[in-house]
Design an enzyme around this catalytic site. Structure first.
Site, PDB file in Angstrom:
ATOM      1  CG  ASP A   1     -14.376  29.988  12.010  1.00  0.00           C
ATOM      2  OD1 ASP A   1     -13.612  29.387  12.063  1.00  0.00           O
ATOM      3  OD2 ASP A   1     -14.145  31.074  11.034  1.00  0.00           O
TER       4      ASP A   1
ATOM      5  CD  GLU B   1      -9.893  34.533  13.999  1.00  0.00           C
ATOM      6  OE1 GLU B   1      -8.703  34.444  13.770  1.00  0.00           O
ATOM      7  OE2 GLU B   1     -10.707  33.520  13.315  1.00  0.00           O
TER       8      GLU B   1
ATOM      9  CD  GLU C   1     -15.353  26.363   8.269  1.00  0.00           C
ATOM     10  OE1 GLU C   1     -14.412  25.451   8.464  1.00  0.00           O
ATOM     11  OE2 GLU C   1     -16.241  26.492   7.591  1.00  0.00           O
TER      12      GLU C   1
ATOM     13  CG  HIS D   1      -8.816  23.119   5.178  1.00  0.00           C
ATOM     14  ND1 HIS D   1      -8.190  24.228   5.081  1.00  0.00           N
ATOM     15  CD2 HIS D   1      -9.815  23.276   6.006  1.00  0.00           C
ATOM     16  CE1 HIS D   1      -8.679  25.183   5.979  1.00  0.00           C
ATOM     17  NE2 HIS D   1      -9.545  24.546   6.642  1.00  0.00           N
TER      18      HIS D   1
ATOM     19  NE  ARG E   1     -16.769  19.434   6.644  1.00  0.00           N
ATOM     20  CZ  ARG E   1     -16.269  19.700   7.610  1.00  0.00           C
ATOM     21  NH1 ARG E   1     -15.792  20.954   7.969  1.00  0.00           N
ATOM     22  NH2 ARG E   1     -16.006  18.739   8.701  1.00  0.00           N
TER      23      ARG E   1
ATOM     24  CG  HIS F   1      -6.632  18.823   5.896  1.00  0.00           C
ATOM     25  ND1 HIS F   1      -7.599  17.925   6.273  1.00  0.00           N
ATOM     26  CD2 HIS F   1      -6.878  19.820   6.784  1.00  0.00           C
ATOM     27  CE1 HIS F   1      -8.212  18.512   7.409  1.00  0.00           C
ATOM     28  NE2 HIS F   1      -7.763  19.652   7.840  1.00  0.00           N
TER      29      HIS F   1
END
Length: 372
Positions: A98, A120, A134, A213, A215, A245
């Site tokens: 994604d 996936e 994603e 990590h 957003r 990260h």
């Protein structure tokens, strides 16, 4: 029989980990002609995985730039992929998951009328903004893909509900389990107490491994998570390791809030094999990562997920993964029970990994061979 041409395209560390078993299986099978293209959406973290699994890309687009925004990244990647796809004239483009790389590669293949196989496929929260971007990426890829390689039956059911024909959906298991087993085979059971950790790790303390990590957690949610980590690190029986990260939006708040705590070790992202060792060494994991939710059950490690929703519902149902959100009190209370109640800990880690048996790559190759 002519060989099937496959171009695998990926660009981030998680993609590389999950695509590595598939690429290695394809390279070992003379029924396939295989090329690898990396966008390098993540540079250093991607290279660590390529080195570990000894995969040399045929194309490296080196797309990463400091502070890049999604709009610029998407446009540059789309333009960079066009000549690669025109040159290769491949039968299949193989994408994973994604990421922006996954979505743009699928779109670029569609523009060249090349079949897309989506590894996936079928994970859903049904909220386009969580996780962002994603959830939108994977739904868009599902519109473009010819073959949907679902990691679980639940993921396959999501695709059926969206109208995907059964003959185009194959349940394979998750390739992250294949990668985990490959990785464990390559590290020593008594993996050396690494130089950066040996002076920190205390055998009398329970290790909490942390990553973060996403957003959607930036700002106040991130602050809440970091405050909860500080509370947990204040306990006399714990210590935390946090590979941070490289995104400055993650690094700066973490350094500011946790940088001086004597029971917290902040470090750069570590190589894949080192992270495997840290997972094995840990008592519990606090993360917003999707891949870790899939890996940890194979290692019998409980995971607290600092997100409001997760598309890995199978792990939730098994109990090994708990969705705690970003509320400080919820994180601390959930961790406290895992630290203090050994009967409860044993109960939630006893189930087999719902994401597969380590044979996903083999099933993916068979799906490509059987496609009509």
């Amino acid at each position: 029989m002519s060989r099937i041409n496959v171009l695998a395209i990926f660009g981030t560390r998680p993609e590389a980990i999950k695509m590595a078993p598939v690429v290695l299986a394809l390279l070992a099978d003379d029924r396939f002609e295989v090329k690898v293209c990396v966008t390098a959406q993540h540079r250093e973290m991607l290279d660590q995985v390529l080195d570990f699994f000894q995969i040399t890309p045929d194309y490296d687009l080196a797309i990463m730039e400091p502070g890049q925004q999604l709009e610029e990244l998407t446009a540059r990647m789309l333009l960079a992929l066009k000549p690669v796809l025109k040159r290769e004239k491949t039968d299949w483009v193989l994408v994973h998951g994604d990421t922006t790389t996954c979505f743009v590669a699928a779109l670029a293949a569609f523009y060249q009328q090349i079949k897309v196989a989506h590894v996936e496929a079928g994970l859903r929260t049904h909220d386009l903004y969580s996780p962002f971007p994603e959830e939108a990426n994977r739904q868009l890829v599902s519109l473009l893909a010819a073959l949907h390689l679902a990691p679980t039956q639940q993921a396959a059911e999501n695709l059926y509900r969206e109208g995907k024909p059964q003959g185009r959906v194959v349940v394979t298991g998750n390739t992250v389990v294949d990668a985990l087993f490959l990785g464990l085979d390559r590290i020593e059971e008594d993996f050396v107490e690494l130089e950066s950790f040996k002076d920190f790790l205390d055998p009398d303390k329970k290790l909490i491994l942390v990553t973060g990590h996403r957003r959607e957690n930036f700002g106040k949610p991130q602050q809440e998570v970091l405050e909860s980590l500080k509370v947990l690190a204040d306990r006399p029986d714990t210590q935390l390791i946090f590979p941070v990260h490289l995104n400055p939006m993650v690094q700066h708040p973490v350094e500011e809030l946790l940088g001086n705590h004597k029971h917290i070790l902040l470090c750069d992202p570590v190589p894949y094999e080192v992270f495997l060792w840290l997972m094995k060494r840990s008592h519990l994991i606090i993360t917003d990562s999707g891949g870790i939710q899939e890996e940890a059950p194979s290692l019998k490690k409980p995971v607290l997920v600092t997100r409001s929703v997760t598309e890995r519902k199978e792990a939730l149902e098994s109990g090994a993964v708990q969705l705690v959100g970003t509320d400080q009190q919820a994180i601390v209370q959930s961790a406290k029970r895992l630290l203090e109640d050994p009967i409860y800990y044993a109960k939630i880690t006893e189930h087999p990994n719902p994401y597969g048996d380590g044979q996903a790559a083999k099933r993916i190759l068979n799906a490509l061979l059987d496609f009509e």
